[in-house]
Write a protein that holds these residues in place. Structure first.
Motif, mmCIF file in Angstrom:
data_model
loop_
_atom_site.group_PDB
_atom_site.id
_atom_site.type_symbol
_atom_site.label_atom_id
_atom_site.label_comp_id
_atom_site.label_asym_id
_atom_site.label_seq_id
_atom_site.Cartn_x
_atom_site.Cartn_y
_atom_site.Cartn_z
ATOM 1 N N VAL A 1 61.911 36.382 26.412
ATOM 2 C CA VAL A 1 61.080 35.653 26.353
ATOM 3 C C VAL A 1 60.085 35.537 27.693
ATOM 4 C CG1 VAL A 1 60.362 32.998 26.311
ATOM 5 C CG2 VAL A 1 62.425 33.926 25.116
ATOM 6 N N GLU A 2 58.978 35.979 27.285
ATOM 7 C CA GLU A 2 57.871 36.249 28.566
ATOM 8 C C GLU A 2 57.381 34.801 28.790
ATOM 9 O OE1 GLU A 2 57.271 39.927 25.704
ATOM 10 O OE2 GLU A 2 57.611 37.670 25.656
ATOM 11 N N SER A 3 56.812 34.631 29.928
ATOM 12 C CA SER A 3 55.905 33.493 30.539
ATOM 13 C C SER A 3 55.135 34.185 31.707
ATOM 14 C CB SER A 3 56.948 32.254 30.784
ATOM 15 O OG SER A 3 57.725 32.769 32.075
ATOM 16 N N GLY A 4 54.451 32.990 32.063
ATOM 17 C CA GLY A 4 53.420 33.454 33.320
ATOM 18 C C GLY A 4 52.059 33.990 33.048
ATOM 19 N N GLY A 5 51.640 34.017 31.727
ATOM 20 C CA GLY A 5 50.664 34.545 31.494
ATOM 21 C C GLY A 5 49.309 33.476 31.627
ATOM 22 N N GLY A 6 48.047 33.800 31.365
ATOM 23 C CA GLY A 6 46.950 32.728 31.543
ATOM 24 C C GLY A 6 45.684 33.503 31.810
ATOM 25 N N LEU A 7 44.733 32.575 32.113
ATOM 26 C CA LEU A 7 43.414 33.056 32.500
ATOM 27 C C LEU A 7 43.249 33.101 34.180
ATOM 28 C CD1 LEU A 7 40.575 33.687 31.672
ATOM 29 C CD2 LEU A 7 40.071 31.292 31.831
ATOM 30 N N VAL A 8 42.596 34.128 34.579
ATOM 31 C CA VAL A 8 42.528 34.270 36.012
ATOM 32 C C VAL A 8 41.289 35.092 36.222
ATOM 33 C CG1 VAL A 8 44.046 36.436 36.101
ATOM 34 C CG2 VAL A 8 43.684 35.008 38.206
ATOM 35 N N GLN A 9 40.554 34.701 37.295
ATOM 36 C CA GLN A 9 39.454 35.608 37.862
ATOM 37 C C GLN A 9 39.648 36.767 38.456
ATOM 38 O OE1 GLN A 9 37.233 33.110 40.288
ATOM 39 N NE2 GLN A 9 36.164 32.443 38.854
ATOM 40 N N ALA A 10 38.612 37.674 38.290
ATOM 41 C CA ALA A 10 38.925 39.323 38.772
ATOM 42 C C ALA A 10 39.429 38.983 40.526
ATOM 43 C CB ALA A 10 37.811 39.942 38.482
ATOM 44 N N GLY A 11 40.115 39.951 40.554
ATOM 45 C CA GLY A 11 40.801 40.008 42.069
ATOM 46 C C GLY A 11 42.070 39.064 42.105
ATOM 47 N N LYS B 1 42.028 43.006 37.240
ATOM 48 C CA LYS B 1 40.772 43.546 36.731
ATOM 49 C C LYS B 1 40.454 43.241 35.523
ATOM 50 C CE LYS B 1 41.294 47.568 39.642
ATOM 51 N NZ LYS B 1 41.323 49.426 39.613
ATOM 52 N N PRO B 2 39.199 42.843 34.876
ATOM 53 C CA PRO B 2 39.031 42.886 33.541
ATOM 54 C C PRO B 2 39.900 43.843 32.553
ATOM 55 C CG PRO B 2 36.993 42.399 34.639
ATOM 56 C CD PRO B 2 38.002 43.218 35.691
ATOM 57 N N GLU B 3 39.667 44.842 33.020
ATOM 58 C CA GLU B 3 40.481 45.752 31.939
ATOM 59 C C GLU B 3 41.959 45.621 31.907
ATOM 60 O OE1 GLU B 3 38.275 46.585 34.555
ATOM 61 O OE2 GLU B 3 38.760 48.259 35.467
ATOM 62 N N ASP B 4 42.442 44.732 32.680
ATOM 63 C CA ASP B 4 43.884 44.363 32.627
ATOM 64 C C ASP B 4 44.239 43.233 31.324
ATOM 65 O OD1 ASP B 4 44.006 44.758 36.073
ATOM 66 O OD2 ASP B 4 44.825 46.113 34.903
ATOM 67 N N THR B 5 43.222 42.785 31.026
ATOM 68 C CA THR B 5 43.171 41.937 29.934
ATOM 69 C C THR B 5 44.204 42.496 28.703
ATOM 70 O OG1 THR B 5 41.139 40.555 30.563
ATOM 71 C CG2 THR B 5 41.985 40.509 28.329
ATOM 72 N N GLN C 1 49.802 36.413 26.795
ATOM 73 C CA GLN C 1 48.329 36.678 26.938
ATOM 74 C C GLN C 1 47.953 36.727 28.556
ATOM 75 O OE1 GLN C 1 45.960 37.770 24.577
ATOM 76 N NE2 GLN C 1 44.557 38.299 26.277
ATOM 77 N N VAL C 2 47.468 37.671 28.766
ATOM 78 C CA VAL C 2 46.564 37.727 30.158
ATOM 79 C C VAL C 2 45.259 38.059 30.082
ATOM 80 C CG1 VAL C 2 46.617 38.860 32.628
ATOM 81 C CG2 VAL C 2 48.939 38.226 31.383
ATOM 82 N N THR C 3 44.532 36.988 30.538
ATOM 83 C CA THR C 3 42.928 37.238 30.436
ATOM 84 C C THR C 3 42.288 37.140 31.893
ATOM 85 O OG1 THR C 3 42.984 36.339 28.267
ATOM 86 C CG2 THR C 3 40.674 36.428 29.292
ATOM 87 N N VAL C 4 41.549 38.292 32.019
ATOM 88 C CA VAL C 4 40.973 38.482 33.481
ATOM 89 C C VAL C 4 39.600 38.189 33.373
ATOM 90 C CG1 VAL C 4 40.916 39.713 35.666
ATOM 91 C CG2 VAL C 4 42.772 39.900 34.090
ATOM 92 N N SER C 5 38.963 37.366 33.740
ATOM 93 C CA SER C 5 37.289 37.235 33.778
ATOM 94 C C SER C 5 36.693 37.889 34.951
ATOM 95 C CB SER C 5 37.132 35.735 33.721
ATOM 96 O OG SER C 5 37.347 35.025 34.945
ATOM 97 N N SER C 6 35.492 38.301 34.638
ATOM 98 C CA SER C 6 34.669 38.971 35.678
ATOM 99 C C SER C 6 33.959 38.038 36.508
ATOM 100 C CB SER C 6 34.027 40.161 34.839
ATOM 101 O OG SER C 6 33.077 39.413 34.187
#
Length: 130
Positions: A5-15, A87-91, A125-130
């Motif tokens: 069971v994975e956890s810890g994903g989310g939305l984060v800004q680049a860097g 980085k955004p490409e880590d999404t 899900q991991v989402t990295v915004s630019s």
């Protein structure tokens, strides 16, 4: 049978940074080689990182070297993926996976071959915004 069971994903800004965790059921976690893989939107699933049973060996995809760190705590049946300088490409959807013991797997064995992994989590899900 092992459940992951994975956890810890989310939305984060680049860097920014995130720490993923993967909790495993059962009493044989210490015998498994563990790995992290990811699947970006519309793409194939790719290798990210792997760690040996005793944490003595690790291996990373070139795209994440020096930014991501895999670790494990066998007492807690948990593997982690610390992700820095995102980085955004880590999404992607990030999956943890476990490869059970086999005769050829020594204490420092690691693998980036997803066909060698027997158990998979549901992904986070991991989402990295630019």
């Amino acid at each position: 049978q092992v459940q992951l069971v994975e956890s810890g994903g989310g939305l984060v800004q680049a860097g920014g940074s995130l720490r993923l965790s993967c909790a495993a059921s059962g009493r044989t976690f210490g015998t498994y080689v563990m790995g992290w893989f990811r699947q970006p939107p519309g793409k194939e699933r790719d290798f990210v990182a792997t760690i040996s049973r005793n944490s003595g060996s690790t291996s990373y995809a070139d795209s994440v070297k020096a930014r991501f760190t895999i670790s494990r705590d066998n007492a807690k049946n948990t593997v982690y993926l610390q992700m820095n300088s995102l980085k955004p490409e880590d999404t992607a959807v990030y999956y943890c996976a476990a490869a059970r013991a086999r005769p050829y797997i020594g204490s420092k064995y690691v693998t980036n071959n997803e066909n060698e992994y027997d158990y998979w989590g549901q992904g986070t899900q991991v989402t990295v915004s630019s």
